[in-house]
Design a protein around this motif. Structure first.
Motif, PDB file in Angstrom:
ATOM      1  N   VAL B 229     -38.105  10.538  46.611  1.00 19.22           N
ATOM      2  CA  VAL B 229     -37.497   9.957  45.423  1.00 19.22           C
ATOM      3  C   VAL B 229     -36.331  10.802  44.915  1.00 19.22           C
ATOM      4  N   ASN B 230     -36.569  12.097  44.748  1.00 22.71           N
ATOM      5  CA  ASN B 230     -35.514  12.963  44.216  1.00 22.71           C
ATOM      6  C   ASN B 230     -34.350  13.083  45.185  1.00 22.71           C
ATOM      7  N   VAL B 231     -34.681  13.185  46.452  1.00 22.31           N
ATOM      8  CA  VAL B 231     -33.655  13.312  47.469  1.00 22.31           C
ATOM      9  C   VAL B 231     -32.746  12.076  47.461  1.00 22.31           C
ATOM     10  N   ALA B 232     -33.372  10.914  47.587  1.00 22.75           N
ATOM     11  CA  ALA B 232     -32.599   9.675  47.674  1.00 22.75           C
ATOM     12  C   ALA B 232     -31.807   9.436  46.399  1.00 22.75           C
ATOM     13  N   LYS B 233     -32.431   9.712  45.277  1.00 26.32           N
ATOM     14  CA  LYS B 233     -31.775   9.458  43.998  1.00 26.32           C
ATOM     15  C   LYS B 233     -30.511  10.312  43.873  1.00 26.32           C
ATOM     16  N   THR B 234     -30.628  11.600  44.178  1.00 25.51           N
ATOM     17  CA  THR B 234     -29.479  12.486  44.017  1.00 25.51           C
ATOM     18  C   THR B 234     -28.358  12.131  44.996  1.00 25.51           C
ATOM     19  N   PHE B 235     -28.716  11.894  46.247  1.00 24.03           N
ATOM     20  CA  PHE B 235     -27.682  11.512  47.213  1.00 24.03           C
ATOM     21  C   PHE B 235     -26.990  10.222  46.764  1.00 24.03           C
ATOM     22  N   ASP B 236     -27.786   9.293  46.256  1.00 19.53           N
ATOM     23  CA  ASP B 236     -27.206   8.019  45.831  1.00 19.53           C
ATOM     24  C   ASP B 236     -26.320   8.192  44.605  1.00 19.53           C
ATOM     25  N   GLU B 237     -26.786   8.978  43.646  1.00 20.28           N
ATOM     26  CA  GLU B 237     -26.002   9.192  42.433  1.00 20.28           C
ATOM     27  C   GLU B 237     -24.661   9.843  42.746  1.00 20.28           C
ATOM     28  N   ARG B 238     -24.693  10.781  43.682  1.00 20.72           N
ATOM     29  CA  ARG B 238     -23.453  11.508  43.946  1.00 20.72           C
ATOM     30  C   ARG B 238     -22.533  10.800  44.924  1.00 20.72           C
TER      31      ARG B 238
END
Ligand code: GTP
Ligand code: MG
Lengths: 308, 445
Positions: B229-238
């Motif tokens: 969750v954290n990985v995907a979220k951060t990559f997606d946000e950035r």
């Protein structure tokens, strides 16, 4: 290449570990502290929340329940009523569960490194090579990953960094033959430590596990005077599949312990607690980065401290 | 195996619900506890699980139970439908630009499988008639460039590299080169990085700004745990992903990360990487993934078959007949055929949790043979006889036995069985609305 790789400033080992795991620690400690503030007493909701914190660390449902049960027992036995103090008890429990004997390789020792694809085997071997070389040991690396493209080249670069010799045959060669040669070379050079890199393989591929068994047989047969240690490298971001990996690799080549990598990320690698519980496989080292110094001897207390 | 244990548990929880027309909140809650466990064991993020359970509970409570299925199965059905919906449709397409080269950027954590995937995508696109070029932008990992070069040569796609130069300079030069050499797709292999490594995340943003890629695909290891969750979220946000690729799906992981990633990014999972060979890439199947995460593909298949095989209208008719005590051998035959359509007894049993054990004890041939016999006997009767077995005298029975290749004894056995069933049915229908026909097969074989 070295300029790019040295982009991060050098820090002491412990600082690196702390720094590496700080994000993890912050989030969990914060969560527990918040909990302690919110909950004035130890009720079901309190324990439910605690359970969620463990689960989010990939500890797994069954092991989490075990830990919570133990915690409740302890809390009862100690007549503890203060949520603030529960954190300390929790750390003790986890550290207790993770106790392991230290790994002090006697000469000669063969370390066979196994694991699924991309978990950090080659990098860890590079770090181990550096670590024991710096301790004054006579180390040899063996490139028995003859399958993955450029795996040998990758390990060769690490051998250069560590300043240790490498035995390699190149892509497509028989890995057992590489091991055979490496054992001969280790004997001839009176090496203290031979570390063998193997190709990443998913544990459900029977033929690849057979290949690994063959490698182990070669070591046992040709180097009977050596102590053999098999380490399974586990990616710290792995979830519950880690248990399945550990079980199958253990059954195939008699794994002695785990090396848990990538703890410099946000993952906590809590599945190792389940692995220790279910399979009695301890963690020996942790990886906290991509540089040679980013390897730590696993310390249960530090680990518990760092997660909670 | 843990896998079977789970299916058993789920079904056990669901079986408690059977026999009622509607699901109460309490019923559903009980079943949801098992679903929750299953999802957590499958590595679905706990917050995603929470949301999901709420959604399913809301939908399931008060849901009318479909006649032919028990309440538990209805819940399973809802769970799968919701999960499949959450997984999204099939999106195994690459967006191409009218102004080539189309740029595909592969990003992800260390060891996710980017380099191998780069080779697979290149090979796939080449086969589709494109002219791809690979770009080596992982300047950090030892021998990463060499690895891409080898992979590229294996799929016959050229690799652009500039050694350990700055990634942004490399991709800039690569794009020029692609245009010059008329390559219409460029696939950029970037170094693995942690989503919390700000320097390296900024590097990706710079590459993106330089290239304006049509596709930014996040490669995620299918074995990833709660952190997905954290990985995907951060990559997606950035980086604003265009899609996700799941790697190492040929392992035995349940792959709950897929659901977590979908939930937090909403981005489609485009491909699944299913082996180390360079042609082992396939479109992502959301429905299969849903079943895999639940660890209950077989039960779901069975439900599908039941829905397919049982004609609802016929079931209603049958119920009417039962009430009026008009259940005949013709109906009996039809029941048999339904079981047949569902793949036969042993097949059906083996699909049920715990049924495997029974199925292994049941001699499949024996069961099928006896079913076949029963069918043959009924088929050898005239319609009149089927509707009114009372007229079957000794000579008629001999004729039927001869016609069906059985013995008079076997014909008698069947008639007795049928009589017992009728008896059972009468009681069954007397019990009133609680016992809707069709939910169970009241016959013994
Ligand atoms: N952040 C971080 N990255 C790591 C760590 N250990 C390894 N890596 C990275 O993970 C990636 C894969 O590491 P490798 O050592 O090639 O893994 P492997 O298990 O040998 O991979 P295969 O041989 O392909 O199965 C590389 O990019 C490494 O730099 C770690 O502790 N932290
Ligand atoms: Mg390797």
């Amino acid at each position: 290449m070295s300029e790019v790789n040295e982009k991060k400033e050098k820090k002491g080992l412990f600082a690196r570990l702390k720094e590496g795991m700080s994000k993890t620690r912050e989030s969990i400690t914060h969560a527990i502290d918040t909990l302690a503030g919110v909950y004035k007493e130890l009720d079901d909701d309190f324990y439910d929340e605690l359970e969620m914190i463990l689960i989010s660390a990939d500890v797994g449902v069954a092991t989490t329940e075990k830990i919570i049960d133990k915690l409740k027992e302890e809390v009862r036995a100690r007549r503890e009523g203060n949520p603030e103090n529960v954190k300390g008890i929790l750390k003790e429990i986890v550290a207790d569960m993770m106790q392991a004997e230290p790994f002090n390789p006697q000469s000669p020792t063969v370390v066979l490194v196994v694991g699924v694809n991309g978990v950090g085997k080659t990098t860890t071997i590079g770090k181990l090579g550096c670590y024991y070389k710096e301790q004054g040991k006579n180390v040899i690396l063996a490139a028995a990953d003859t399958f993955r493209a450029a795996a040998t080249e990758q390990l060769t670069i690490w051998a250069q960094r560590a300043g240790v010799p490498i035995v390699a045959h190149g892509e497509g060669a028989d890995p057992a033959a590489v091991v055979f040669d490496a054992v001969a070379s280790a004997k001839a050079k009176k090496a203290d430590l031979l570390i063998i890199d193997t190709a990443g393989r998913l544990h459900n591929k029977t033929h690849l596990m057979e290949e690994l068994k063959k490698i182990r047989r070669v070591i046992d047969r040709d180097f009977p005077e050596a102590t053999v240690r098999v380490f399974m490298v586990l990616d710290g971001t792995t979830g519950q599949n880690g248990v399945s990996q550990a079980r199958v690799f253990r059954d195939a080549v008699d794994v002695d312990g785990i090396i848990l990598t990538k703890l410099d990320g946000t993952a906590k690698g809590g599945v190792v607690i389940s692995i220790q519980e279910e399979l009695k496989l301890p963690v020996y080292f942790i990886g906290v980065g991509e540089q040679k110094e980013d390897l730590q001897v696993f310390d249960p207390k530090d680990y518990a401290e760092a997660i909670f | 195996m843990a896998f079977e244990g789970l299916t058993d548990k789920l079904q056990a929880a669901f079986s408690k619900l059977s026999g009622r027309g509607k699901l109460t909140e309490k019923d559903v809650k009980e079943a949801m506890r098992e679903v929750r466990m299953a999802l957590l064991e499958a590595d679905v993020n706990f917050l995603v699980v929470k949301d999901f359970i709420k959604k399913v509970t809301d939908r399931a409570v008060g849901e009318q139970v479909f006649d032919t299925l028990n309440a538990g199965q209805t819940v399973v059905k809802i769970v799968r439908e919701e999960m499949t919906a959450m997984m999204g449709g099939t999106h195994s397409r690459i967006e191409f630009t009218g102004n080539p080269p189309t740029v595909i950027m592969l990003i992800g954590l260390q060891g996710a499988g980017k380099t191998t995937l780069a080779g697979k995508l290149a090979g796939m696109l080449l086969k589709q008639g494109k002219k791809p070029m690979l770009v080596a932008a992982d300047v950090y990992r030892p021998a990463a460039i060499k690895q891409l070069q080898i992979v590229g040569s294996q799929v016959n796609v050229p690799v652009f590299e500039m050694g350990q130069d700055k990634p942004v300079s490399i991709v800039r030069a690569a794009k020029k080169e692609a245009i010059r050499t008329l390559h219409d797709v460029m696939i950029v292999d970037t170094a693995g990085r942690l989503q919390i490594d700000d320097t390296l995340m900024t590097e990706l943003e710079d590459i993106k700004a330089e290239l304006n890629p049509q596709e930014i695909l996040l490669v995620v290891d299918a074995m990833t745990g709660q952190e997905a969750v954290n990985v995907a979220k951060t990559f997606d946000e950035r980086l604003n992903l265009t899609g996700v690729v799941l790697s190492k799906l040929d392992g035995d992981t349940r792959g709950g990360a897929a659901l977590s990633i979908r939930a937090v990014t909403g981005k489609p999972i485009k491909f699944a990487s299913i082996g180390e060979k360079l042609d082992q890439i396939e479109p992502f199947h959301p429905d299969r993934m849903a079943s895999r995460i639940l660890g209950m593909g077989d039960v779901l298949t069975l439900i599908d078959k039941a829905v397919e095989a049982v004609d609802e209208k016929k079931a209603v008719e049958l119920e009417q007949k039962l009430r009026k005590n008009q259940f005949t051998l013709e109906d009996f035959l039809e029941q048999f055929q339904q079981v047949r359509k569902m793949g036969g007894m042993a097949d059906m049993l083996s699909m049920l949790p715990g049924g495997n054990k029974i199925a292994s004890e049941v001699d499949e041939d024996e069961v099928n043979k006896s079913m076949g016999k029963t069918e043959a006997i009924i088929r050898s009767m005239t319609p009149k006889e089927r509707r009114n077995p009372g007229i079957l005298n000794a000579s008629r029975k001999r004729r039927i036995a001869a016609g069906s290749g059985t013995t008079v004894q076997q014909v008698n056995q069947l008639l007795k069985q049928f009589e017992q069933s009728q008896q059972m049915m009468k009681q069954f229908t007397k019990m009133g609305k609680g016992g809707k026909f069709g939910r169970k097969f009241p016959f013994k074989f």
